[in-house]
Structure formats: structure tokens, C-alpha cells
Design a protein around this motif. Structure first.
Motif, short mmCIF file in Angstrom:
data_model
loop_
_atom_site.label_atom_id
_atom_site.label_comp_id
_atom_site.label_asym_id
_atom_site.label_seq_id
_atom_site.Cartn_x
_atom_site.Cartn_y
_atom_site.Cartn_z
N GLU A 74 0.88 -1.17 0.00
CA GLU A 74 0.00 0.00 0.00
C GLU A 74 0.91 1.21 0.00
OE1 GLU A 74 -3.44 -0.92 3.04
OE2 GLU A 74 -1.66 -2.09 3.49
N LYS A 111 4.39 -1.23 8.91
CA LYS A 111 3.82 0.10 8.68
C LYS A 111 4.87 1.15 8.36
CE LYS A 111 -0.69 0.41 9.59
NZ LYS A 111 -1.54 0.80 8.48
N GLU A 170 1.72 -6.87 8.56
CA GLU A 170 1.82 -5.55 7.93
C GLU A 170 2.93 -4.76 8.60
OE1 GLU A 170 -1.88 -3.49 7.65
OE2 GLU A 170 -0.98 -1.79 6.59
N LYS A 202 -3.61 -6.38 14.56
CA LYS A 202 -4.23 -5.63 13.47
C LYS A 202 -5.63 -5.14 13.83
CE LYS A 202 -5.04 -4.38 9.22
NZ LYS A 202 -4.56 -3.08 8.78
MG MG Z 1 -3.54 -1.73 5.37
#
Ligand code: MG
Ligand code: ADP
Ligand code: ZN
Length: 474
Positions: A10, A212, A210, A261
Motif C-alpha cells: 500500500e 507500517k 503488515e 491488526k
Molecule cells: Mg492496510
């Protein structure tokens, strides 16, 4: 059992607009804290956002460059959360009806063409930036409300190298497309890295981790080089990985757990009642279509195909578009475009770099380079003299023929003149001449050098070689 990595990125990029997304404050990096702020981007109650038209255009333009679908109905939603970087307690984004979706990015990685599907590219606003000084903290709202594009890939990436190549290609496209300057130093590109592992040959997705807020591509590569083996080792030990958010510690070179999450329902997304849906019509889309540029990979392939250039040269003309356009004009009608490319890359680009001259300030146009190469190919000047001519062109902007005529640089191909020079060289270098007669072939190069020197570089080297041999074998 062998495992493979599955990666989806992303990527957030700041759009290249004059002003912020919902107000008239400047979208400018590096100003003193809280100088580009107003009631709208400070999130005061009762204010109303007005959408930045250029940000909408750049979003759709990105969608076109990524070959996305552009739905005729998109909308803005509020993503609710509490944190000092978002004074109004929600971030405006596009949740279930983004402005673009289902695209693709093709790029090269380790000599292969890869194809990664793009889930969506949607518009949102950036948030403020927190600073921590000792026991106190401060918030700078200059960045709050800056238009951001979030580009989400499908989990199609398979390695750290591939993720790196994807990011490089994506940002190159966005820079060339005029979407964003993608200046990493100014925090214009940030990316969340989603990664899981699974046995090779299976298709089900593993639990995703994930990582970040990565802000360098080399960091993404290093984080994946750490995280992928970590996950594989864990599953091989029989541990069940669970979905979590991790943080990359660049100094330690490790990822560490941050929080488990959060889920979409935690954010309570709902349509922003202050903003109209975004519904582009044909005329509006046709205008954006005009801003679509040639995709970098297609450009590279075109340079290889149309000019028969090696990949390395085409790569230069892909990354440096103005130089590539300059080359294309210079090579128009050239017998050997490759020779023109050599001049443009090895001489012109090198000289521009060396002297910090922008291409736009060059004193001659592309046709002058074509002319120079033509003079060499026609045997009017040697390539050595061409260097001298080029240096003069760079200084004065005079045309190559003009310089050759003015300085008397034309190559000497006249037989009697060359013969006389050869005689002179042989007479003053009896030793090497004898060496050649005794079978030391290399001595010829020495004599050739002497003749070139006598002629101040102007003698036709091929003819000099022929004449010397003829004389020495006589
Ligand atoms: Mg995300
Ligand atoms: P979220 O809503 O948690 O942000 P999404 O499903 O929208 O999650 O996916 C976010 C990103 O994670 C996308 O780039 C997607 O390709 C990638 N992704 C989703 N599932 C996985 C997985 N199991 N492994 C690796 N990447 C994944
Ligand atoms: Zn503002």
C-alpha cells in the motif's frame, strides 16, 4: 517443504498540487511548523471542505496510467480514529467506492517483465505530523490535508527484489506522469508492506503481517529480507503465525510487533456528509486523457525496437525523458542511431552533468549532434577531432561544419599529403621502422601515432595505416 513469500504493498504518495485537498493552504514542504494552516485543515468544528479539482484530476490520471477502471461514481468516506495527528478525529478517504480500481503495473525485475495487479488507487488526505522533544510533544499541521494517493497492489509480489523494483517503477511512472515528485527525502512516498508466506504450489493466503510506514525503498527491501525468513522459520517450527502489525527498526535491522491488526469495522467508515460524490463525465475524462504520457517500460521497448539500441541506452532514455527526446530528434534520418546514442550519452550527457548545465540551456539543438555524427561517418573528420568540435559546439553553439571550416579541422585523405607525412615519420623513427620490418607488428601502431601527431589528428587513420604498410614493405 519450500515456502514462498506473498507480498502486497500500500503506497502513499503526495500529489503535486499547489494547495491542500480541502482548503487553499499551500501544499509545501519545509515551512515553519503550523504556518500553512487554516480552520479547515486544523479540523475546527463547523467548517466545510471544498475538493481540490487538480487532486481529482491527478487521481484519475494515475488510474489511466495504471490502466485502471474509472467508475463514473466515486465517493468520500470518513475513517474515524482518535490520535493527535487528526484533530477532527477522522481522516477523509475513499472506502468502498474509490476513484480508480483494477489496474496493472508492468515493470522489469532482474531482466524479466513482471506484471502486478493494482487493486485500486484512491484519494485521501494526509494527517499532521507529531514531534517529540524530551518530555513534550508537538503537532505540525502543515501536512494535514495534503492530498495523498493510496495505491494498493494485489498480493502479486514474490520477493524483496520484486517489491523494490515495483516501487521504483511505480514512482518513476508517477514522476514522469506529473502526479507526484515522489521525493523520499521530503516524505512524499510512504508505504505499508504486507507479507505472508505459504508452501510453494499452494494458493491460499497465509496470515498477513503488515509493516507500517516505510519511507525508503532500501528499507522495504531490508525489512522483507528480514521478515520473510523469520516467517518461514516460524512456520517450519510449527508455529501458527497470526495477523499483526509490525514496525521496522532500521538501526537494529529487525521487525518487531507493534499491535494486533485493527479491522475495518473499528474505523466506522461512513460517507462524508459534507462532500458530494465524485462523478466525472465524458468531457472531463477526455481532458485528463490528454495528459496521459507514454509508460516508461513501453518507452524503453520503443527505443530498443525503433532505433535498434541496446537495453542500457534505452534505459537511459526511459529514465531521462528530455534526453531521450533530444536523442530521437538527433537520430532522425541517421544511418546509425547507435552512434548518435553514443554521442548523446557518453559526450553530451556527461558534459551536461559535469558542468551542471540543464539540457534546456544547451547552445545547440539535436540536429547539430546528427550533423556531427554525419561528419564522422562520412570520413570528413576523425572521431578524435569530433571531440574537439563537440567541445567548441558546447562553448559557442556554432554548427559542426562551421567549426570544421573555421579551424581547418577537415580530415586529410589526400594521398600525396598522407604519403609525405608517412615518409617523415619513418625517417625520424628508424628504430621502430626496422622493428616492423623485423616482424614486430605492434611497431606499426607507434608509427601510425606519429603520423597522426604530425597531422594534428587530421590524417585519415585508415589511409595512414595503409600507406605506412605499403612503404615499410616496399
Ligand atoms: Mg492496510
Ligand atoms: P487491509 O484492509 O488490512 O489494509 P487489504 O485486504 O485491503 O487489507 O490488503 C492490504 C494489502 O495487503 C494489499 O496490498 C493486499 O494485496 C495485501 N495482502 C492482503 N492479504 C495478504 C496476504 N495474506 N499476504 C500478503 N499480502 C496480503
Ligand atoms: Zn488549510
Amino acid at each position: 517443504m519450500d515456502y514462498e513469500a506473498v507480498i502486497g504493498l500500500e503506497t502513499h504518495v503526495q500529489l503535486k498540487t499547489q494547495s491542500k485537498m480541502w482548503c487553499g493552504c499551500a501544499n509545501e514542504f519545509g515551512a515553519d511548523p503550523n504556518t500553512h494552516v487554516c480552520p479547515v485543515c486544523l479540523g475546527m468544528p463547523g467548517v466545510l471542505p471544498v475538493a481540490n479539482q487538480e487532486a481529482l484530476r491527478l487521481t484519475v490520471l494515475t488510474g489511466l496510467l495504471l490502466q485502471c477502471q474509472i467508475p463514473r461514481h466515486a465517493k468520500f468516506d470518513r475513517k474515524n480514529y482518535f490520535y493527535p495527528d487528526v484533530a477532527k478525529n477522522y481522516q477523509i478517504t475513499q472506502y468502498d467506492k474509490p476513484s480508480t480500481s483494477q489496474g496493472v503495473l508492468e515493470f522489469e525485475c532482474l531482466g524479466r517483465i513482471e506484471r502486478v495487479r493494482i487493486t485500486r488507487a484512491h484519494l485521501e488526505e494526509d494527517v499532521a505530523k507529531n514531534f517529540h522533544f524530551g518530555r513534550e510533544s508537538g503537532v505540525d499541521f502543515n501536512r494535514a490535508g495534503v492530498p495523498l494517493l493510496e495505491i494498493v497492489s494485489e498480493p502479486d509480489l514474490r520477493s524483496a527484489d520484486m517489491a523494490h523494483a515495483y516501487l521504483t517503477a511505480l514512482t518513476e511512472l508517477l514522476v514522469q506522469g506529473g502526479i507526484s515528485d515522489c521525493d523520499m527525502e521530503k516524505g512524499m512516498v510512504r508505504c505499508d508492506v504486507n507479507v505472508s508466506v505459504r508452501p510453494v504450489g499452494t494458493t491460499a493466503l497465509g496470515a498477513k503481517i503488515e509493516i507500517k510506514n516505510m519511507n525508503t525503498f532500501s528499507g522495504v527491501r531490508r525489512a522483507l529480507d528480514y521478515e520473510i525468513p523469520r516467517q518461514i522459520a516460524a512456520v517450519q517450527r510449527g508455529e501458527a503465525l497470526r495477523q499483526e502489525t509490525r514496525r521496522w527498526d532500521d538501526d537494529a535491522g529487525i521487525t518487531e510487533p507493534m499491535r494486533s491488526k485493527e479491522h475495518a469495522h473499528d474505523y466506522r467508515y461512513f460517507p462524508d456528509p459534507d462532500l458530494l460524490p465524485f462523478e466525472p463525465d465524458d468531457a472531463w475524462l477526455a481532458d485528463i486523457q490528454k495528459r496521459v504520457v507514454e509508460l516508461p517500460l513501453a518507452r524503453k521497448q520503443r527505443f530498443m525496437r525503433d532505433y535498434d539500441l541496446p537495453a542500457g541506452d534505452a534505459e537511459v532514455f526511459k529514465s531521462n525523458r528530455p534526453l531521450g527526446d533530444f536523442f530521437a530528434s538527433a537520430a532522425a534520418g541517421a544511418k546509425h542511431p547507435k552512434s548518435v546514442a553514443n554521442w548523446v550519452i557518453n559526450n553530451l550527457a556527461a558534459k551536461l552533468n559535469e558542468t551542471h548545465t540543464p539540457l534546456a540551456n544547451l547552445k545547440f539543438g539535436p540536429s547539430a549532434v546528427g550533423e556531427l555524427v554525419g561528419l564522422v561517418e562520412a570520413g570528413r573528420i576523425s572521431s578524435k577531432i569530433a571531440q574537439e568540435v563537440f567541445a567548441d559546439m558546447f562553448e559557442t553553439g556554432r554548427s559542426p561544419s562551421e567549426i570544421v571550416a573555421a579551424k581547418g579541422l577537415a580530415q586529410v585523405s589526400d594521398a600525396s599529403a598522407i604519403e609525405a607525412l608517412c615518409d617523415q615519420a619513418i625517417a625520424s623513427n628508424p628504430g621502430p621502422a626496422q622493428d616492423f620490418r623485423d616482424g614486430k607488428v605492434a611497431a606499426l601502431n607507434f608509427l601510425k601515432g606519429q603520423v597522426m601527431k604530425l597531422s594534428k589528428g587530421k590524417a585519415n587513420p585508415a589511409l595512414v595505416g595503409e600507406w605506412l604498410e605499403k612503404k615499410l614493405r616496399a
